[in-house]
Write an enzyme that holds these catalytic residues in place. Structure first.
Site, PDB file in Angstrom:
ATOM      1  N   GLY A  18      37.505  -4.955   3.608  1.00 23.90           N
ATOM      2  CA  GLY A  18      37.816  -5.301   2.253  1.00 23.90           C
ATOM      3  C   GLY A  18      36.750  -5.635   1.350  1.00 23.90           C
ATOM      4  O   GLY A  18      36.456  -5.116   0.004  1.00 23.90           O
ATOM      5  N   ASN A  19      36.166  -6.340   1.594  1.00 21.96           N
ATOM      6  CA  ASN A  19      34.981  -7.169   0.583  1.00 21.96           C
ATOM      7  C   ASN A  19      33.781  -6.172   0.387  1.00 21.96           C
ATOM      8  O   ASN A  19      32.888  -6.629  -0.525  1.00 21.96           O
ATOM      9  CB  ASN A  19      34.465  -8.592   1.300  1.00 21.96           C
ATOM     10  CG  ASN A  19      33.634  -8.320   2.614  1.00 21.96           C
ATOM     11  OD1 ASN A  19      33.918  -7.493   3.512  1.00 21.96           O
ATOM     12  ND2 ASN A  19      32.859  -9.120   2.953  1.00 21.96           N
ATOM     13  N   LYS A  78      51.485  -3.571   9.250  1.00 21.04           N
ATOM     14  CA  LYS A  78      50.419  -3.225   8.564  1.00 21.04           C
ATOM     15  C   LYS A  78      50.554  -3.712   7.124  1.00 21.04           C
ATOM     16  O   LYS A  78      51.075  -3.019   6.189  1.00 21.04           O
ATOM     17  CB  LYS A  78      49.782  -1.805   8.252  1.00 21.04           C
ATOM     18  CG  LYS A  78      48.712  -1.587   7.866  1.00 21.04           C
ATOM     19  CD  LYS A  78      47.371  -2.081   8.536  1.00 21.04           C
ATOM     20  CE  LYS A  78      46.115  -2.137   7.531  1.00 21.04           C
ATOM     21  NZ  LYS A  78      45.055  -3.115   8.261  1.00 21.04           N
ATOM     22  N   LYS A  84      42.031   0.725  10.131  1.00 20.46           N
ATOM     23  CA  LYS A  84      40.690   1.079  10.270  1.00 20.46           C
ATOM     24  C   LYS A  84      39.894   0.518  11.363  1.00 20.46           C
ATOM     25  O   LYS A  84      38.889   1.330  11.788  1.00 20.46           O
ATOM     26  CB  LYS A  84      40.129   0.760   8.786  1.00 20.46           C
ATOM     27  CG  LYS A  84      39.627  -0.661   8.534  1.00 20.46           C
ATOM     28  CD  LYS A  84      38.399  -0.836   8.423  1.00 20.46           C
ATOM     29  CE  LYS A  84      37.939  -2.145   8.363  1.00 20.46           C
ATOM     30  NZ  LYS A  84      38.523  -3.464   8.617  1.00 20.46           N
ATOM     31  N   LYS A 104      40.190  -6.411  15.196  1.00 19.77           N
ATOM     32  CA  LYS A 104      38.691  -6.093  15.031  1.00 19.77           C
ATOM     33  C   LYS A 104      38.517  -6.493  16.702  1.00 19.77           C
ATOM     34  O   LYS A 104      37.454  -5.787  17.214  1.00 19.77           O
ATOM     35  CB  LYS A 104      37.992  -7.192  14.181  1.00 19.77           C
ATOM     36  CG  LYS A 104      38.229  -6.814  12.617  1.00 19.77           C
ATOM     37  CD  LYS A 104      37.409  -7.581  11.844  1.00 19.77           C
ATOM     38  CE  LYS A 104      38.122  -7.724  10.465  1.00 19.77           C
ATOM     39  NZ  LYS A 104      38.877  -6.397  10.144  1.00 19.77           N
TER      40      LYS A 104
HETATM   41  P1  ADP Z   1      38.938  -6.967   6.490  1.00 14.18           P
HETATM   42  O1  ADP Z   1      39.070  -6.344   5.179  1.00 14.18           O
HETATM   43  O2  ADP Z   1      37.257  -6.818   6.740  1.00 14.18           O
HETATM   44  O3  ADP Z   1      39.612  -6.097   7.576  1.00 14.18           O
HETATM   45  P2  ADP Z   1      40.576  -9.283   7.337  1.00 14.18           P
HETATM   46  O4  ADP Z   1      41.007 -10.020   6.071  1.00 14.18           O
HETATM   47  O5  ADP Z   1      41.614  -7.994   7.551  1.00 14.18           O
HETATM   48  O6  ADP Z   1      39.337  -8.334   6.580  1.00 14.18           O
HETATM   49  O7  ADP Z   1      40.014  -9.972   8.602  1.00 14.18           O
HETATM   50  C1  ADP Z   1      38.865 -10.653   8.438  1.00 14.18           C
HETATM   51  C2  ADP Z   1      39.488 -12.114   8.253  1.00 14.18           C
HETATM   52  O8  ADP Z   1      39.924 -12.561   9.326  1.00 14.18           O
HETATM   53  C3  ADP Z   1      38.536 -13.442   7.812  1.00 14.18           C
HETATM   54  O9  ADP Z   1      38.177 -13.368   6.551  1.00 14.18           O
HETATM   55  C4  ADP Z   1      39.495 -14.524   8.478  1.00 14.18           C
HETATM   56  O10 ADP Z   1      39.925 -15.024   7.410  1.00 14.18           O
HETATM   57  C5  ADP Z   1      40.109 -14.072   9.376  1.00 14.18           C
HETATM   58  N1  ADP Z   1      40.322 -14.649  10.782  1.00 14.18           N
HETATM   59  C6  ADP Z   1      41.491 -14.966  11.506  1.00 14.18           C
HETATM   60  N2  ADP Z   1      41.219 -15.312  12.570  1.00 14.18           N
HETATM   61  C7  ADP Z   1      39.707 -15.533  12.918  1.00 14.18           C
HETATM   62  C8  ADP Z   1      38.852 -15.885  13.583  1.00 14.18           C
HETATM   63  N3  ADP Z   1      39.281 -16.312  15.045  1.00 14.18           N
HETATM   64  N4  ADP Z   1      37.493 -15.980  13.336  1.00 14.18           N
HETATM   65  C9  ADP Z   1      37.205 -15.591  12.283  1.00 14.18           C
HETATM   66  N5  ADP Z   1      37.949 -14.999  11.369  1.00 14.18           N
HETATM   67  C10 ADP Z   1      39.196 -15.022  11.489  1.00 14.18           C
HETATM   68 MG    MG Z   2      41.809  -5.892   7.878  1.00 12.84          MG
END
Ligand code: ADP
Ligand code: MG
Length: 313
Positions: free
Chosen positions: A12-13, A129, A213, A275
């Site tokens: 997203g970022n 989701k 994704k 992820k």
């Molecule tokens: P994207 O849009 O890149 O898919 P998400 O918000 O879905 O981003 O996922 C990334 C986020 O997951 C990070 O910004 C963090 O806040 C969160 N997160 C949850 N658990 C963890 C973890 N164990 N280590 C790192 N980040 C984590």
């Molecule tokens: Mg995400």
């Protein structure tokens, strides 16, 4: 340095949350991607679309109120197609410009990509989701009452609409993506996890779902026999005990270690868990396949082993 085939999944970022933000964000994103292309790597880009698909969905719903001839519900599959097109438009232009600025002559093309899912995927019974904007508890309650949508609390950041997220089974346009890649082009594909479809004979029918994704990018990377799956997100590394006193950042982990950490519940479902799951799946699928999770700005350092969390066999 040996040329690598890299599938990049943008979070997203990398795109921002609205049109003006996206226009600026893709310039920054393009620099990180161009760094990898400049080093001689083959790059395929995929991206999320959570806020964008939610925006399109909401916009189409408002429009239907002003035009009675317009159906009340725009299929989510159509919303995903629209999101692929306008994100691809901004991204391919920004990347092409960045490459030209560096004297690199390469075409950049966005492929409107459909991804087949199984009609019987159990995910359809349990939506997980999150899509669209964040809401307060009060806004969420009102939205549920008004439009019958389902909502969840998303990792401590507020409430969001939630839809089914079935597993990707097949990338319909994979041969087109491969042909473009082999012709030396940079390809943007499978945006927003791909347009979810089911197959009925020769007919592909869009379904109301959003494919994760991270999982779609994993399938794309496997089918293209990539060396790297890079998942670019809002954190530089994956952590154990994330956000607590015991927080520990991970550098290199094996598939087995990652599985143990997943079982121990270190990764939030819907954000970090998909992820790590995608990383594990990709890294397990063949020799010399590495998954990397890191910040957009750290993509090149990550590929060169300097930062990020790497998952390998
Ligand atoms: P994207 O849009 O890149 O898919 P998400 O918000 O879905 O981003 O996922 C990334 C986020 O997951 C990070 O910004 C963090 O806040 C969160 N997160 C949850 N658990 C963890 C973890 N164990 N280590 C790192 N980040 C984590
Ligand atoms: Mg995400």
């Amino acid at each position: 340095m040996k040329k690598k085939r890299i599938v990049i999944a943008l979070g997203g970022n990398a795109l921002g949350k609205n049109l003006p933000e996206q226009y600026l964000a893709v310039q920054e994103t393009s620099k990180a991607i161009a760094d990898l292309i400049e080093e001689g790597n083959e790059v395929i880009i995929s991206h999320g679309n959570g806020p964008q698909v939610g925006m399109i969905n909401n916009a189409m719903a408002s429009y239907s109120k002003t035009d009675p001839s317009h159906p009340t519900i725009t299929p989510l599959s159509v919303c995903v197609a629209m999101s692929q097109a306008y994100i691809g438009y901004d991204l391919q232009n920004a990347l092409k410009e960045e490459l030209l600025n560096r004297g690199i002559k390469k075409n950049v093309a966005t492929v409107i990509t459909q991804v087949r899912v199984e009609k019987e995927d159990p995910a359809f019974l349990h939506p997980t989701k999150p899509i669209g904007h964040f809401m307060t508890k009060e806004e969420a309650d009102a939205a549920v009452k008004e439009s019958g949508i389902q909502v969840i609390e998303d990792a401590g950041r507020g409430y969001r609409r939630v839809v089914a997220s079935p597993q990707p089974a097949e990338i319909i346009e994979i041969d087109t993506v491969r042909d473009l890649l082999e012709a030396g082009e940079v390809v943007i594909a499978s945006g927003g996890g791909g347009i979810p479809v089911i197959r009925i004979g020769n007919h592909l029918k869009g379904v109301g779902a959003v494919i994760d994704k991270d999982f779609a990018s994993c399938l794309l990377a496997q089918q293209l026999d990539a060396d790297f799956l890079i998942i670019l997100t809002a954190v530089e590394k994956v952590a154990l005990h994330f956000g607590t006193q015991k927080e520990t950042w991970l550098n290199d982990i094996t598939v087995e270690e990652a599985k143990t950490y997943m079982e121990e519940g270190h990764f939030a479902p819907g954000s970090m868990l998909p992820k790590v799951e995608a990383g594990v799946k990709f890294a397990s699928s063949g020799d010399n396949r590495t998954a990397l999770i890191t910040l957009l700005q750290k993509a090149r350092d990550g590929v060169n082993g300097k930062t990020g969390t790497r998952i390998h066999l």
